[in-house]
Design a protein around this motif. Structure first.
Motif, short mmCIF file in Angstrom:
data_model
loop_
_atom_site.label_atom_id
_atom_site.label_comp_id
_atom_site.label_asym_id
_atom_site.label_seq_id
_atom_site.Cartn_x
_atom_site.Cartn_y
_atom_site.Cartn_z
N ILE A 36 0.74 -1.30 -14.48
CA ILE A 36 -0.44 -0.52 -14.46
C ILE A 36 -0.96 -0.41 -15.72
CG2 ILE A 36 -1.37 1.82 -14.03
CD1 ILE A 36 0.73 2.09 -11.67
N SER A 37 -2.41 -0.50 -16.00
CA SER A 37 -2.67 -0.44 -17.59
C SER A 37 -3.94 0.69 -17.24
CB SER A 37 -3.43 -1.86 -17.75
OG SER A 37 -2.86 -2.86 -17.96
N ILE A 38 -4.36 1.26 -18.39
CA ILE A 38 -5.52 2.16 -18.25
C ILE A 38 -6.85 1.30 -17.74
CG2 ILE A 38 -6.90 3.65 -19.77
CD1 ILE A 38 -4.33 4.13 -21.62
N GLY A 39 -7.47 2.13 -16.79
CA GLY A 39 -8.69 1.65 -16.39
C GLY A 39 -8.28 1.00 -14.93
N ASP A 40 -7.23 0.77 -14.62
CA ASP A 40 -6.89 0.01 -13.02
C ASP A 40 -7.01 1.23 -12.26
OD1 ASP A 40 -5.93 -2.13 -14.63
OD2 ASP A 40 -3.92 -1.97 -13.97
N SER A 41 -7.27 0.82 -11.09
CA SER A 41 -7.47 1.80 -9.86
C SER A 41 -6.16 1.60 -9.05
CB SER A 41 -8.56 1.58 -8.88
OG SER A 41 -9.98 1.87 -9.61
N VAL A 42 -5.53 2.66 -8.82
CA VAL A 42 -4.27 2.68 -8.11
C VAL A 42 -4.43 3.25 -6.66
CG1 VAL A 42 -1.75 3.40 -8.18
CG2 VAL A 42 -2.78 2.47 -10.11
N VAL A 43 -3.87 2.59 -5.63
CA VAL A 43 -4.07 3.33 -4.25
C VAL A 43 -2.52 3.11 -3.59
CG1 VAL A 43 -4.81 3.17 -2.16
CG2 VAL A 43 -6.20 2.54 -4.04
N LYS A 44 -1.90 4.42 -3.17
CA LYS A 44 -0.75 4.22 -2.38
C LYS A 44 -1.17 4.51 -1.09
CE LYS A 44 3.53 5.43 -1.27
NZ LYS A 44 3.48 5.68 0.08
N THR A 45 -0.60 3.51 -0.16
CA THR A 45 -0.73 3.82 1.27
C THR A 45 0.26 4.70 1.89
OG1 THR A 45 -1.42 1.39 1.39
CG2 THR A 45 -0.82 2.48 3.36
N ALA A 46 -0.38 5.68 2.75
CA ALA A 46 0.45 7.03 3.15
C ALA A 46 1.51 6.24 4.19
CB ALA A 46 -0.58 7.75 3.83
N ASN A 47 2.36 6.93 4.15
CA ASN A 47 3.74 6.55 4.98
C ASN A 47 4.11 5.11 4.93
OD1 ASN A 47 3.70 9.41 5.98
ND2 ASN A 47 1.82 8.49 7.35
N SER A 48 3.91 4.79 3.85
CA SER A 48 4.32 3.41 3.46
C SER A 48 5.20 3.04 2.02
CB SER A 48 3.25 2.43 3.53
OG SER A 48 2.65 2.47 2.38
N PHE A 49 5.62 2.10 1.59
CA PHE A 49 6.13 1.58 0.50
C PHE A 49 5.37 0.73 -0.14
CE2 PHE A 49 10.03 2.50 3.24
CZ PHE A 49 10.43 3.68 2.47
N LEU A 50 3.99 0.74 0.19
CA LEU A 50 2.89 -0.21 -0.58
C LEU A 50 2.20 0.53 -1.45
CD1 LEU A 50 1.53 -3.00 -0.61
CD2 LEU A 50 0.05 -1.96 1.21
N LEU A 51 2.17 -0.04 -2.76
CA LEU A 51 1.09 0.49 -3.87
C LEU A 51 0.21 -0.66 -4.36
CD1 LEU A 51 0.79 2.87 -5.88
CD2 LEU A 51 2.26 1.49 -7.46
N ARG A 52 -0.97 -0.36 -4.24
CA ARG A 52 -1.94 -1.44 -4.74
C ARG A 52 -2.67 -1.14 -5.88
NH1 ARG A 52 -3.42 -1.33 0.98
NH2 ARG A 52 -3.08 -3.57 1.71
N ILE A 53 -2.60 -2.09 -6.81
CA ILE A 53 -3.08 -1.99 -8.40
C ILE A 53 -4.44 -2.80 -8.24
CG2 ILE A 53 -2.65 -1.99 -10.48
CD1 ILE A 53 0.23 -1.75 -10.04
N TYR A 54 -5.34 -2.14 -8.29
CA TYR A 54 -6.83 -3.05 -8.76
C TYR A 54 -7.09 -3.17 -10.10
CZ TYR A 54 -7.20 -2.00 -3.72
OH TYR A 54 -6.79 -2.09 -2.28
N LYS A 55 -7.15 -4.26 -10.31
CA LYS A 55 -7.35 -4.70 -12.04
C LYS A 55 -8.69 -5.48 -12.03
CE LYS A 55 -2.52 -5.18 -13.53
NZ LYS A 55 -2.96 -4.38 -14.58
N PRO A 56 -9.54 -5.30 -13.11
CA PRO A 56 -10.76 -6.02 -13.33
C PRO A 56 -10.81 -7.49 -12.41
CG PRO A 56 -10.07 -5.00 -15.14
CD PRO A 56 -9.17 -4.69 -14.39
N SER A 57 -9.93 -7.96 -13.07
CA SER A 57 -9.92 -9.43 -12.37
C SER A 57 -8.95 -9.92 -11.15
CB SER A 57 -9.54 -10.49 -13.49
OG SER A 57 -8.16 -10.31 -13.98
N ASP A 58 -8.14 -8.89 -10.63
CA ASP A 58 -6.92 -9.32 -9.83
C ASP A 58 -6.45 -7.99 -9.05
OD1 ASP A 58 -4.97 -10.94 -8.56
OD2 ASP A 58 -3.69 -10.79 -10.29
N THR A 59 -5.78 -7.93 -8.12
CA THR A 59 -5.25 -7.05 -7.15
C THR A 59 -3.81 -7.30 -7.10
OG1 THR A 59 -7.15 -6.45 -5.78
CG2 THR A 59 -5.29 -5.77 -5.18
#
Length: 80
Positions: A36-59
């Motif tokens: 994770i970098s400053i400026g990234d968007s982070v989403v944790k899916t409820a009731n799961s073990f999945l964490l998504r990190i949205y970067k400017p050029s990648d996910t």
């Protein structure tokens, strides 16, 4: 979940890897701190073990499980 404003190691609280979102919310991470970098968007899916990190050029999608009896500690599932 939100956009990461800052991140730090909380030395006063067991060296927890912590991120702070743009809304002021602080979250302690089990995995993903290095990715994770400053400026990234982070989403944790409820009731799961999945964490998504949205970067400017990648996910990135991270998964983790805890506890792991075979490893005797936290298990980091890695980047998918």
């Amino acid at each position: 979940e939100g956009k990461v404003e800052r991140k730090f190691i909380n030395h006063k609280n067991h060296n927890d890897e912590t991120i702070v979102f743009d809304n002021g919310e602080e979250t302690v991470l089990i995995s993903g701190y290095r990715e994770i970098s400053i400026g990234d968007s982070v989403v944790k899916t409820a009731n799961s073990f999945l964490l998504r990190i949205y970067k400017p050029s990648d996910t990135l999608e991270l998964t983790y499980m805890l506890p792991c009896k075979e490893k005797g500690d936290f298990f980091y599932g890695g980047i998918q």
